[in-house]
Design a protein around this motif. Sequence first.
Motif, short mmCIF file in Angstrom:
data_model
loop_
_atom_site.label_atom_id
_atom_site.label_comp_id
_atom_site.label_asym_id
_atom_site.label_seq_id
_atom_site.Cartn_x
_atom_site.Cartn_y
_atom_site.Cartn_z
N TYR B 176 -27.58 -67.01 40.47
CA TYR B 176 -27.42 -66.65 38.89
C TYR B 176 -28.09 -66.05 38.39
CZ TYR B 176 -25.96 -67.21 34.19
OH TYR B 176 -25.80 -67.31 32.29
N ASN B 177 -29.23 -65.91 38.07
CA ASN B 177 -29.96 -64.62 37.55
C ASN B 177 -29.65 -63.02 38.38
OD1 ASN B 177 -30.75 -66.40 35.14
ND2 ASN B 177 -33.07 -66.43 36.89
N TYR B 178 -29.74 -62.96 39.28
CA TYR B 178 -29.71 -61.40 39.72
C TYR B 178 -28.36 -61.17 40.09
CZ TYR B 178 -34.93 -61.22 41.22
OH TYR B 178 -36.26 -60.71 40.50
N ALA B 179 -27.63 -62.10 40.17
CA ALA B 179 -25.84 -61.81 39.84
C ALA B 179 -25.97 -60.66 38.58
CB ALA B 179 -24.89 -62.79 40.32
N LEU B 180 -26.33 -62.22 36.99
CA LEU B 180 -26.67 -61.55 36.03
C LEU B 180 -26.78 -60.43 36.29
CD1 LEU B 180 -24.69 -62.44 32.52
CD2 LEU B 180 -27.26 -63.01 33.04
N ILE B 189 -18.56 -54.60 40.90
CA ILE B 189 -19.09 -54.64 42.01
C ILE B 189 -18.23 -56.62 42.13
CG2 ILE B 189 -20.46 -55.76 43.81
CD1 ILE B 189 -22.67 -53.28 42.18
N ASP B 190 -17.49 -56.45 42.47
CA ASP B 190 -16.93 -57.95 43.25
C ASP B 190 -17.78 -58.95 43.78
OD1 ASP B 190 -14.47 -58.23 42.37
OD2 ASP B 190 -13.80 -58.58 45.17
N GLU B 191 -18.30 -58.72 44.20
CA GLU B 191 -18.87 -59.33 45.62
C GLU B 191 -20.07 -60.51 44.42
OE1 GLU B 191 -20.47 -56.83 48.86
OE2 GLU B 191 -21.58 -59.40 49.21
N SER B 192 -20.58 -59.00 43.37
CA SER B 192 -21.50 -59.73 42.27
C SER B 192 -20.80 -60.90 40.99
CB SER B 192 -22.24 -58.72 41.87
OG SER B 192 -23.02 -58.78 40.56
#
Lengths: 270, 238
Positions: B176-180, B189-192
Amino acid sequence: MDSSIYNTSKNVFLDTVNANDYVQLDRVSTIYQSLKDSINKPLKMILLYGKPGTGKSMFLTKLHKDISTSKVVHLYSTPILDESEFYKTLAQDIFNTKYHGELNFTQFMKIVNATKLDSIPIVLLDEAQLYSDALMEKIRLLSDTRTVKFVITLHKTEKEDLIAKEHFQTRIWETIELENALSGELKIYIQKKLMKANCFDTASMFVDKNINLIYKLTSGNYRDTNKLLYTLFDLYSIYEQNHRLSSFKINAISNKLIEMSALHTGLIHA
Amino acid sequence: MLNIIELEKQWMRYKIKYYFPHFTIFVSTLIISIVVFVLIKHDATSSTTPVKKVVTPLPKELPPTIKKQELPSETQLKLQPSLKFIKDMQNISRPYVEAPKVHHPKVVETKEKVKPQTVEVVLPKQEKMSRISIKRKDTSQDLQKIIKRFKQSNNPGLSLFIAKKYYAQKNYQQAYNYALITNKLNSEIDESWIVFSKSLVKLGKKEFAIKVLQEYIQDTQSSTANILLSDIKSGKFR
Protein backbone atom coordinates in the motif's frame (compact mmCIF):
# COMPACT_ATOMS: atom_id res chain seq x y z
CA MET A 1 82.49 29.36 -36.61
CA ASP A 2 85.61 31.25 -35.65
CA SER A 3 87.53 29.14 -33.17
CA SER A 4 88.17 32.05 -30.82
CA ILE A 5 84.53 33.07 -30.56
CA TYR A 6 83.99 30.97 -27.44
CA ASN A 7 87.00 32.52 -25.73
CA THR A 8 85.77 35.99 -26.62
CA SER A 9 82.32 35.14 -25.38
CA LYS A 10 83.80 33.73 -22.20
CA ASN A 11 85.60 36.98 -21.43
CA VAL A 12 82.37 38.93 -21.84
CA PHE A 13 81.12 37.32 -18.67
CA LEU A 14 84.14 37.96 -16.50
CA ASP A 15 82.81 39.14 -13.16
CA THR A 16 84.09 42.69 -13.15
CA VAL A 17 82.40 45.96 -12.28
CA ASN A 18 82.93 48.22 -15.23
CA ALA A 19 80.55 50.99 -16.17
CA ASN A 20 81.18 50.23 -19.84
CA ASP A 21 79.73 46.76 -19.35
CA TYR A 22 76.46 48.18 -18.07
CA VAL A 23 73.61 46.61 -19.99
CA GLN A 24 70.54 48.71 -20.46
CA LEU A 25 67.33 46.89 -19.67
CA ASP A 26 63.97 48.67 -19.59
CA ARG A 27 63.17 48.08 -15.94
CA VAL A 28 66.73 48.64 -14.79
CA SER A 29 66.97 51.86 -16.82
CA THR A 30 63.87 53.20 -15.11
CA ILE A 31 65.35 52.46 -11.71
CA TYR A 32 68.64 54.03 -12.71
CA GLN A 33 66.89 57.15 -13.91
CA SER A 34 65.03 57.43 -10.62
CA LEU A 35 68.36 57.14 -8.79
CA LYS A 36 69.80 59.90 -10.93
CA ASP A 37 66.75 62.07 -10.24
CA SER A 38 67.12 61.45 -6.52
CA ILE A 39 70.65 62.80 -6.65
CA ASN A 40 69.25 66.17 -7.70
CA LYS A 41 66.74 66.25 -4.86
CA PRO A 42 67.73 67.79 -1.51
CA LEU A 43 68.11 64.39 0.11
CA LYS A 44 70.57 63.63 2.83
CA MET A 45 70.96 59.97 2.12
CA ILE A 46 69.91 57.57 -0.62
CA LEU A 47 69.81 53.89 0.06
CA LEU A 48 70.30 51.39 -2.72
CA TYR A 49 69.64 47.86 -1.61
CA GLY A 50 69.05 44.40 -2.97
CA LYS A 51 70.28 40.84 -2.83
CA PRO A 52 73.90 40.14 -3.72
CA GLY A 53 74.43 40.03 -7.47
CA THR A 54 71.53 42.29 -8.40
CA GLY A 55 73.85 44.99 -9.79
CA LYS A 56 74.21 47.47 -6.93
CA SER A 57 77.93 47.97 -7.46
CA MET A 58 77.39 48.32 -11.19
CA PHE A 59 74.75 50.97 -10.49
CA LEU A 60 77.12 52.97 -8.31
CA THR A 61 79.91 52.67 -10.84
CA LYS A 62 77.66 53.74 -13.66
CA LEU A 63 76.28 56.62 -11.58
CA HIS A 64 79.79 57.74 -10.73
CA LYS A 65 80.77 57.68 -14.37
CA ASP A 66 77.65 59.53 -15.52
CA ILE A 67 77.58 62.36 -12.97
CA SER A 68 81.28 62.87 -12.34
CA THR A 69 81.45 65.38 -15.18
CA SER A 70 78.76 67.61 -13.69
CA LYS A 71 79.05 67.04 -9.94
CA VAL A 72 81.65 66.42 -7.29
CA VAL A 73 81.30 62.73 -6.64
CA HIS A 74 83.51 60.24 -4.83
CA LEU A 75 83.07 56.51 -5.11
CA TYR A 76 84.34 54.15 -2.42
CA SER A 77 83.86 50.67 -3.78
CA THR A 78 85.82 49.09 -0.97
CA PRO A 79 84.70 49.99 2.52
CA ILE A 80 87.21 51.91 4.66
CA LEU A 81 86.61 50.17 7.90
CA ASP A 82 88.99 52.13 10.11
CA GLU A 83 87.19 55.23 11.36
CA SER A 84 90.23 57.48 11.38
CA GLU A 85 91.20 56.34 7.93
CA PHE A 86 87.65 56.97 6.73
CA TYR A 87 87.65 60.58 7.99
CA LYS A 88 91.13 61.20 6.64
CA THR A 89 90.14 59.91 3.22
CA LEU A 90 87.02 62.10 3.14
CA ALA A 91 88.99 65.11 4.42
CA GLN A 92 91.52 64.70 1.67
CA ASP A 93 89.11 63.84 -1.19
CA ILE A 94 86.31 66.25 -0.38
CA PHE A 95 87.90 69.05 1.61
CA ASN A 96 91.44 68.85 0.21
CA THR A 97 92.86 68.61 3.70
CA LYS A 98 95.68 66.22 4.27
CA TYR A 99 95.79 65.13 7.85
CA HIS A 100 98.62 63.30 9.53
CA GLY A 101 98.07 61.13 12.53
CA GLU A 102 94.77 60.00 13.99
CA LEU A 103 91.69 61.94 12.96
CA ASN A 104 88.59 61.60 15.07
CA PHE A 105 85.04 62.66 14.28
CA THR A 106 85.23 65.91 16.24
CA GLN A 107 88.37 66.98 14.43
CA PHE A 108 86.86 65.92 11.13
CA MET A 109 83.72 67.99 11.77
CA LYS A 110 85.94 71.00 12.45
CA ILE A 111 87.42 70.53 9.00
CA VAL A 112 83.94 70.16 7.51
CA ASN A 113 82.68 73.34 9.16
CA ALA A 114 85.79 75.32 8.30
CA THR A 115 85.61 74.53 4.61
CA LYS A 116 83.21 76.21 2.23
CA LEU A 117 82.32 74.18 -0.83
CA ASP A 118 80.70 75.41 -4.03
CA SER A 119 78.39 72.45 -4.28
CA ILE A 120 77.39 69.55 -2.08
CA PRO A 121 79.72 66.65 -2.80
CA ILE A 122 78.22 63.21 -3.28
CA VAL A 123 79.83 60.25 -1.59
CA LEU A 124 79.01 56.82 -2.96
CA LEU A 125 79.62 54.04 -0.43
CA ASP A 126 79.45 50.49 -1.67
CA GLU A 127 78.99 47.50 0.63
CA ALA A 128 77.88 49.73 3.49
CA GLN A 129 76.78 46.73 5.51
CA LEU A 130 80.46 46.24 6.31
CA TYR A 131 80.72 49.55 8.16
CA SER A 132 80.36 49.38 11.90
CA ASP A 133 77.24 50.70 13.58
CA ALA A 134 79.35 53.43 15.22
CA LEU A 135 80.70 54.60 11.90
CA MET A 136 77.23 54.50 10.35
CA GLU A 137 76.09 56.78 13.16
CA LYS A 138 78.85 59.24 12.27
CA ILE A 139 77.88 59.06 8.61
CA ARG A 140 74.35 59.88 9.66
CA LEU A 141 75.49 62.88 11.68
CA LEU A 142 77.62 64.04 8.77
CA SER A 143 74.66 63.79 6.38
CA ASP A 144 72.62 65.85 8.85
CA THR A 145 74.97 68.78 8.32
CA ARG A 146 73.97 68.73 4.62
CA THR A 147 77.56 69.31 3.69
CA VAL A 148 77.84 65.85 2.17
CA LYS A 149 75.23 63.75 0.42
CA PHE A 150 75.55 59.97 0.74
CA VAL A 151 74.44 57.21 -1.56
CA ILE A 152 74.97 53.89 0.16
CA THR A 153 74.41 50.36 -1.04
CA LEU A 154 73.85 47.39 1.17
CA HIS A 155 72.36 43.93 1.13
CA LYS A 156 68.67 43.65 1.69
CA THR A 157 68.85 41.96 5.07
CA GLU A 158 71.22 44.60 6.35
CA LYS A 159 68.94 47.28 5.05
CA GLU A 160 66.08 45.85 7.01
CA ASP A 161 68.18 46.17 10.16
CA LEU A 162 69.16 49.67 9.24
CA ILE A 163 65.66 50.78 8.45
CA ALA A 164 64.58 49.44 11.80
CA LYS A 165 66.63 52.13 13.48
CA GLU A 166 64.35 55.07 13.84
CA HIS A 167 66.90 57.76 13.33
CA PHE A 168 67.69 56.34 9.91
CA GLN A 169 64.07 56.12 8.96
CA THR A 170 63.80 59.88 9.01
CA ARG A 171 67.04 60.48 7.18
CA ILE A 172 66.90 57.99 4.39
CA TRP A 173 64.74 59.93 2.06
CA GLU A 174 64.96 57.60 -0.83
CA THR A 175 65.28 53.84 -0.96
CA ILE A 176 65.72 52.04 -4.23
CA GLU A 177 65.53 48.28 -4.44
CA LEU A 178 67.30 46.27 -7.09
CA GLU A 179 65.98 42.85 -8.00
CA ASN A 180 67.03 39.84 -10.03
CA ALA A 181 66.24 39.83 -13.73
CA LEU A 182 63.09 38.26 -15.04
CA SER A 183 63.38 35.50 -17.63
CA GLY A 184 62.81 37.84 -20.58
CA GLU A 185 65.24 40.39 -19.18
CA LEU A 186 67.86 37.72 -18.71
CA LYS A 187 67.72 36.84 -22.39
CA ILE A 188 68.16 40.48 -23.37
CA TYR A 189 70.95 40.86 -20.82
CA ILE A 190 72.90 37.88 -22.18
CA GLN A 191 72.39 38.74 -25.82
CA LYS A 192 73.14 42.45 -25.38
CA LYS A 193 76.30 41.66 -23.47
CA LEU A 194 77.49 39.30 -26.21
CA MET A 195 76.53 41.63 -29.02
CA LYS A 196 78.37 44.48 -27.35
CA ALA A 197 81.48 42.35 -27.77
CA ASN A 198 80.53 41.51 -31.38
CA CYS A 199 79.76 37.90 -30.46
CA PHE A 200 76.70 37.76 -32.67
CA ASP A 201 77.03 34.05 -33.39
CA THR A 202 77.00 32.99 -29.77
CA ALA A 203 74.30 35.55 -28.95
CA SER A 204 71.99 33.95 -31.49
CA MET A 205 72.64 30.49 -30.06
CA PHE A 206 70.63 31.28 -26.92
CA VAL A 207 67.12 29.99 -27.47
CA ASP A 208 64.24 30.20 -25.03
CA LYS A 209 64.90 26.66 -23.79
CA ASN A 210 68.42 27.69 -22.77
CA ILE A 211 67.26 30.91 -21.17
CA ASN A 212 64.61 29.10 -19.17
CA LEU A 213 67.19 26.67 -17.86
CA ILE A 214 69.64 29.46 -17.02
CA TYR A 215 66.86 31.35 -15.27
CA LYS A 216 65.92 28.24 -13.33
CA LEU A 217 69.52 27.77 -12.24
CA THR A 218 70.36 31.39 -11.39
CA SER A 219 66.93 32.83 -10.53
CA GLY A 220 67.91 35.76 -12.72
CA ASN A 221 70.83 36.78 -10.52
CA TYR A 222 73.29 38.71 -12.67
CA ARG A 223 76.40 37.56 -10.84
CA ASP A 224 75.41 33.89 -10.95
CA THR A 225 74.51 34.26 -14.62
CA ASN A 226 77.91 35.76 -15.39
CA LYS A 227 79.66 32.96 -13.55
CA LEU A 228 77.58 30.30 -15.27
CA LEU A 229 78.08 31.69 -18.75
CA TYR A 230 81.79 32.21 -18.20
CA THR A 231 82.12 28.51 -17.36
CA LEU A 232 79.80 27.56 -20.20
CA PHE A 233 81.96 29.22 -22.83
CA ASP A 234 85.04 27.85 -21.11
CA LEU A 235 83.58 24.38 -21.61
CA TYR A 236 82.80 25.14 -25.25
CA SER A 237 86.41 26.23 -25.75
CA ILE A 238 87.72 23.02 -24.23
CA TYR A 239 85.39 20.83 -26.28
CA GLU A 240 86.50 22.73 -29.32
CA GLN A 241 90.15 22.20 -28.51
CA ASN A 242 89.48 18.49 -28.06
CA HIS A 243 87.60 18.37 -31.36
CA ARG A 244 84.50 17.10 -29.62
CA LEU A 245 82.25 19.99 -30.45
CA SER A 246 80.55 18.01 -33.23
CA SER A 247 78.51 16.16 -30.61
CA PHE A 248 76.60 19.38 -29.90
CA LYS A 249 74.23 21.39 -32.03
CA ILE A 250 75.83 24.46 -33.50
CA ASN A 251 72.68 26.56 -33.71
CA ALA A 252 71.75 26.33 -30.04
CA ILE A 253 73.52 26.20 -26.73
CA SER A 254 73.60 22.73 -25.24
CA ASN A 255 71.57 22.38 -22.08
CA LYS A 256 73.89 19.60 -21.06
CA LEU A 257 76.80 22.03 -21.06
CA ILE A 258 74.73 24.59 -19.13
CA GLU A 259 74.07 21.96 -16.49
CA MET A 260 77.71 20.93 -16.42
CA SER A 261 78.63 24.59 -15.90
CA ALA A 262 76.08 24.83 -13.11
CA LEU A 263 77.63 21.77 -11.48
CA HIS A 264 81.06 23.32 -11.73
CA THR A 265 79.96 26.66 -10.32
CA GLY A 266 78.02 25.02 -7.53
CA LEU A 267 74.58 26.16 -8.63
CA ILE A 268 73.49 22.52 -8.63
CA HIS A 269 74.98 19.45 -7.05
CA ALA A 270 75.31 15.93 -8.33
CA MET B 1 91.45 23.95 -17.23
CA LEU B 2 88.20 22.24 -16.44
CA ASN B 3 88.21 18.49 -16.08
CA ILE B 4 85.59 17.64 -18.66
CA ILE B 5 85.58 13.90 -18.03
CA GLU B 6 84.95 14.35 -14.32
CA LEU B 7 82.33 16.99 -15.06
CA GLU B 8 80.54 14.68 -17.49
CA LYS B 9 80.45 11.97 -14.85
CA GLN B 10 79.04 14.44 -12.36
CA TRP B 11 76.47 15.50 -14.93
CA MET B 12 75.45 11.88 -15.49
CA ARG B 13 75.02 11.40 -11.74
CA TYR B 14 73.03 14.62 -11.58
CA LYS B 15 70.67 13.49 -14.38
CA ILE B 16 70.13 10.12 -12.74
CA LYS B 17 69.36 11.84 -9.45
CA TYR B 18 67.15 14.33 -11.23
CA TYR B 19 65.07 11.75 -13.09
CA PHE B 20 64.97 9.16 -10.33
CA PRO B 21 61.98 10.70 -8.46
CA HIS B 22 60.11 11.14 -11.75
CA PHE B 23 60.83 7.57 -12.70
CA THR B 24 59.78 6.34 -9.26
CA ILE B 25 56.54 8.30 -9.40
CA PHE B 26 55.83 7.00 -12.89
CA VAL B 27 56.47 3.38 -11.94
CA SER B 28 54.44 3.71 -8.71
CA THR B 29 51.55 5.28 -10.60
CA LEU B 30 51.72 2.52 -13.18
CA ILE B 31 51.70 -0.20 -10.53
CA ILE B 32 48.85 1.44 -8.61
CA SER B 33 46.85 1.81 -11.82
CA ILE B 34 47.36 -1.84 -12.71
CA VAL B 35 46.38 -2.98 -9.20
CA VAL B 36 43.29 -0.78 -9.18
CA PHE B 37 42.33 -1.98 -12.66
CA VAL B 38 42.71 -5.62 -11.66
CA LEU B 39 40.70 -5.08 -8.47
CA ILE B 40 37.92 -3.30 -10.32
CA LYS B 41 37.82 -6.00 -12.94
CA HIS B 42 37.77 -8.66 -10.26
CA ASP B 43 34.94 -6.90 -8.44
CA ALA B 44 33.00 -6.56 -11.66
CA THR B 45 33.28 -10.23 -12.51
CA SER B 46 32.48 -11.39 -8.98
CA SER B 47 29.44 -9.17 -8.78
CA THR B 48 28.05 -10.37 -12.09
CA THR B 49 28.52 -14.12 -11.67
CA PRO B 50 26.35 -15.07 -8.73
CA VAL B 51 22.93 -13.97 -9.85
CA LYS B 52 21.77 -15.39 -13.11
CA LYS B 53 18.18 -14.70 -13.46
CA VAL B 54 16.02 -14.07 -16.35
CA VAL B 55 12.34 -14.31 -16.47
CA THR B 56 11.03 -17.63 -17.50
CA PRO B 57 7.51 -17.40 -16.45
CA LEU B 58 7.35 -15.08 -19.36
CA PRO B 59 4.25 -16.64 -20.67
CA LYS B 60 2.52 -15.98 -17.44
CA GLU B 61 3.49 -12.36 -17.20
CA LEU B 62 4.11 -11.16 -20.69
CA PRO B 63 1.27 -9.25 -22.20
CA PRO B 64 0.02 -10.45 -25.54
CA THR B 65 1.55 -7.46 -27.25
CA ILE B 66 5.06 -8.72 -26.70
CA LYS B 67 6.79 -9.13 -29.97
CA LYS B 68 9.08 -11.78 -31.24
CA GLN B 69 12.71 -10.95 -31.63
CA GLU B 70 15.29 -12.77 -33.59
CA LEU B 71 18.86 -12.93 -32.48
CA PRO B 72 21.72 -13.29 -34.89
CA SER B 73 22.09 -16.97 -34.38
CA GLU B 74 20.77 -20.16 -35.76
CA THR B 75 19.44 -22.28 -32.93
CA GLN B 76 16.02 -21.42 -31.75
CA LEU B 77 14.17 -22.27 -28.67
CA LYS B 78 10.46 -22.05 -28.43
CA LEU B 79 8.80 -21.47 -25.18
CA GLN B 80 5.16 -22.30 -24.97
CA PRO B 81 3.44 -20.09 -22.48
CA SER B 82 0.64 -21.30 -20.41
CA LEU B 83 -2.72 -20.17 -21.70
CA LYS B 84 -3.74 -19.67 -18.19
CA PHE B 85 -2.45 -16.17 -18.30
CA ILE B 86 -5.55 -14.99 -20.17
CA LYS B 87 -7.64 -16.04 -17.28
CA ASP B 88 -5.21 -14.54 -14.88
CA MET B 89 -5.44 -11.29 -16.69
CA GLN B 90 -8.91 -11.00 -15.42
CA ASN B 91 -7.66 -10.92 -11.90
CA ILE B 92 -4.18 -9.64 -12.16
CA SER B 93 -3.33 -6.34 -13.61
CA ARG B 94 -0.75 -5.91 -16.33
CA PRO B 95 2.48 -7.20 -14.88
CA TYR B 96 5.44 -5.08 -14.35
CA VAL B 97 8.40 -6.36 -16.30
CA GLU B 98 11.70 -5.36 -14.93
CA ALA B 99 14.84 -5.75 -16.92
CA PRO B 100 17.37 -7.76 -15.01
CA LYS B 101 19.87 -5.65 -13.21
CA VAL B 102 22.90 -7.55 -14.42
CA HIS B 103 23.13 -9.26 -17.77
CA HIS B 104 25.10 -12.37 -18.01
CA PRO B 105 27.09 -12.16 -21.19
CA LYS B 106 25.92 -15.47 -22.52
CA VAL B 107 22.25 -15.26 -21.73
CA VAL B 108 20.12 -12.88 -23.62
CA GLU B 109 16.64 -12.11 -22.64
CA THR B 110 14.31 -10.93 -25.30
CA LYS B 111 10.79 -9.76 -25.26
CA GLU B 112 9.24 -8.79 -28.47
CA LYS B 113 6.41 -9.43 -30.67
CA VAL B 114 4.68 -12.74 -30.23
CA LYS B 115 2.54 -14.39 -32.70
CA PRO B 116 -0.66 -14.94 -30.96
CA GLN B 117 0.70 -16.70 -27.93
CA THR B 118 4.24 -17.78 -28.54
CA VAL B 119 7.52 -16.35 -27.55
CA GLU B 120 10.58 -17.22 -29.48
CA VAL B 121 13.94 -16.83 -27.93
CA VAL B 122 16.98 -17.40 -30.05
CA LEU B 123 20.14 -18.32 -28.30
CA PRO B 124 23.68 -17.81 -29.48
CA LYS B 125 25.24 -20.63 -31.41
CA GLN B 126 27.66 -21.81 -28.78
CA GLU B 127 24.85 -22.32 -26.28
CA LYS B 128 24.17 -25.48 -28.04
CA MET B 129 20.57 -25.88 -27.41
CA SER B 130 19.46 -27.19 -24.18
CA ARG B 131 16.32 -25.72 -22.96
CA ILE B 132 16.98 -22.85 -20.79
CA SER B 133 15.43 -22.97 -17.51
CA ILE B 134 15.15 -19.45 -16.43
CA LYS B 135 14.29 -18.89 -12.88
CA ARG B 136 13.56 -15.79 -11.07
CA LYS B 137 15.05 -15.71 -7.65
CA ASP B 138 13.71 -12.98 -5.55
CA THR B 139 15.30 -12.63 -2.27
CA SER B 140 14.65 -10.03 0.31
CA GLN B 141 18.21 -8.90 -0.32
CA ASP B 142 17.33 -8.10 -3.93
CA LEU B 143 14.32 -6.17 -2.77
CA GLN B 144 16.44 -4.18 -0.36
CA LYS B 145 18.79 -3.35 -3.18
CA ILE B 146 15.90 -2.12 -5.28
CA ILE B 147 14.56 -0.07 -2.38
CA LYS B 148 18.02 1.44 -2.04
CA ARG B 149 18.08 2.20 -5.72
CA PHE B 150 14.64 3.73 -5.51
CA LYS B 151 15.72 5.97 -2.64
CA GLN B 152 18.56 7.21 -4.79
CA SER B 153 16.61 7.67 -8.00
CA ASN B 154 12.97 8.18 -6.97
CA ASN B 155 11.96 6.28 -10.05
CA PRO B 156 8.23 5.44 -9.94
CA GLY B 157 8.93 2.28 -11.94
CA LEU B 158 11.03 1.01 -9.08
CA SER B 159 8.52 1.93 -6.38
CA LEU B 160 5.81 0.17 -8.36
CA PHE B 161 8.01 -2.88 -8.62
CA ILE B 162 8.59 -2.80 -4.87
CA ALA B 163 4.86 -2.41 -4.22
CA LYS B 164 4.13 -5.42 -6.37
CA LYS B 165 6.84 -7.43 -4.70
CA TYR B 166 5.46 -6.64 -1.27
CA TYR B 167 2.00 -7.47 -2.50
CA ALA B 168 3.24 -10.80 -3.78
CA GLN B 169 4.88 -11.39 -0.41
CA LYS B 170 1.55 -10.53 1.21
CA ASN B 171 3.06 -7.56 2.95
CA TYR B 172 -0.01 -5.46 2.09
CA GLN B 173 0.87 -2.56 4.34
CA GLN B 174 4.17 -2.00 2.51
CA ALA B 175 2.53 -2.71 -0.84
CA TYR B 176 0.00 0.00 0.00
CA ASN B 177 2.78 2.40 1.01
CA TYR B 178 4.84 1.94 -2.13
CA ALA B 179 1.79 2.05 -4.39
CA LEU B 180 0.84 5.30 -2.72
CA ILE B 181 4.36 6.66 -3.26
CA THR B 182 4.19 5.59 -6.91
CA ASN B 183 0.86 7.38 -7.33
CA LYS B 184 2.35 10.49 -5.87
CA LEU B 185 5.32 10.32 -8.21
CA ASN B 186 3.22 9.49 -11.25
CA SER B 187 -0.54 9.34 -10.97
CA GLU B 188 -1.04 7.88 -14.43
CA ILE B 189 0.26 4.40 -13.87
CA ASP B 190 -2.67 2.01 -14.07
CA GLU B 191 -0.94 -0.82 -12.29
CA SER B 192 -0.03 1.33 -9.37
CA TRP B 193 -3.70 2.17 -8.72
CA ILE B 194 -4.59 -1.48 -9.06
CA VAL B 195 -1.98 -2.57 -6.51
CA PHE B 196 -3.04 0.31 -4.28
CA SER B 197 -6.71 -0.71 -4.38
CA LYS B 198 -5.98 -4.39 -3.96
CA SER B 199 -3.77 -3.67 -0.97
CA LEU B 200 -6.60 -1.61 0.57
CA VAL B 201 -8.98 -4.51 0.15
CA LYS B 202 -6.47 -6.85 1.72
CA LEU B 203 -6.06 -4.43 4.60
CA GLY B 204 -9.82 -4.54 5.14
CA LYS B 205 -10.59 -1.16 3.66
CA LYS B 206 -12.84 -2.39 0.92
CA GLU B 207 -15.07 0.68 0.85
CA PHE B 208 -12.16 3.00 0.53
CA ALA B 209 -10.72 0.83 -2.27
CA ILE B 210 -14.04 1.02 -4.13
CA LYS B 211 -14.13 4.76 -3.72
CA VAL B 212 -10.57 5.12 -4.98
CA LEU B 213 -11.24 2.91 -7.99
CA GLN B 214 -14.45 4.72 -8.86
CA GLU B 215 -12.69 8.05 -8.88
CA TYR B 216 -9.85 6.63 -10.89
CA ILE B 217 -12.18 5.07 -13.45
CA GLN B 218 -14.02 8.34 -13.73
CA ASP B 219 -10.78 10.08 -14.66
CA THR B 220 -9.19 7.44 -16.84
CA GLN B 221 -11.87 5.01 -17.99
CA SER B 222 -9.41 2.23 -17.18
CA SER B 223 -10.83 -1.17 -18.11
CA THR B 224 -8.49 -3.00 -15.75
CA ALA B 225 -9.65 -0.85 -12.91
CA ASN B 226 -13.24 -1.50 -13.99
CA ILE B 227 -12.76 -5.25 -13.89
CA LEU B 228 -11.13 -5.04 -10.48
CA LEU B 229 -13.93 -2.81 -9.21
CA SER B 230 -16.59 -5.26 -10.29
CA ASP B 231 -14.59 -8.14 -8.79
CA ILE B 232 -14.35 -6.33 -5.46
CA LYS B 233 -17.99 -5.41 -5.45
CA SER B 234 -19.08 -8.92 -6.31
CA GLY B 235 -16.78 -10.35 -3.68
CA LYS B 236 -14.79 -12.23 -6.26
CA PHE B 237 -11.72 -10.40 -5.06
CA ARG B 238 -11.30 -10.41 -1.36
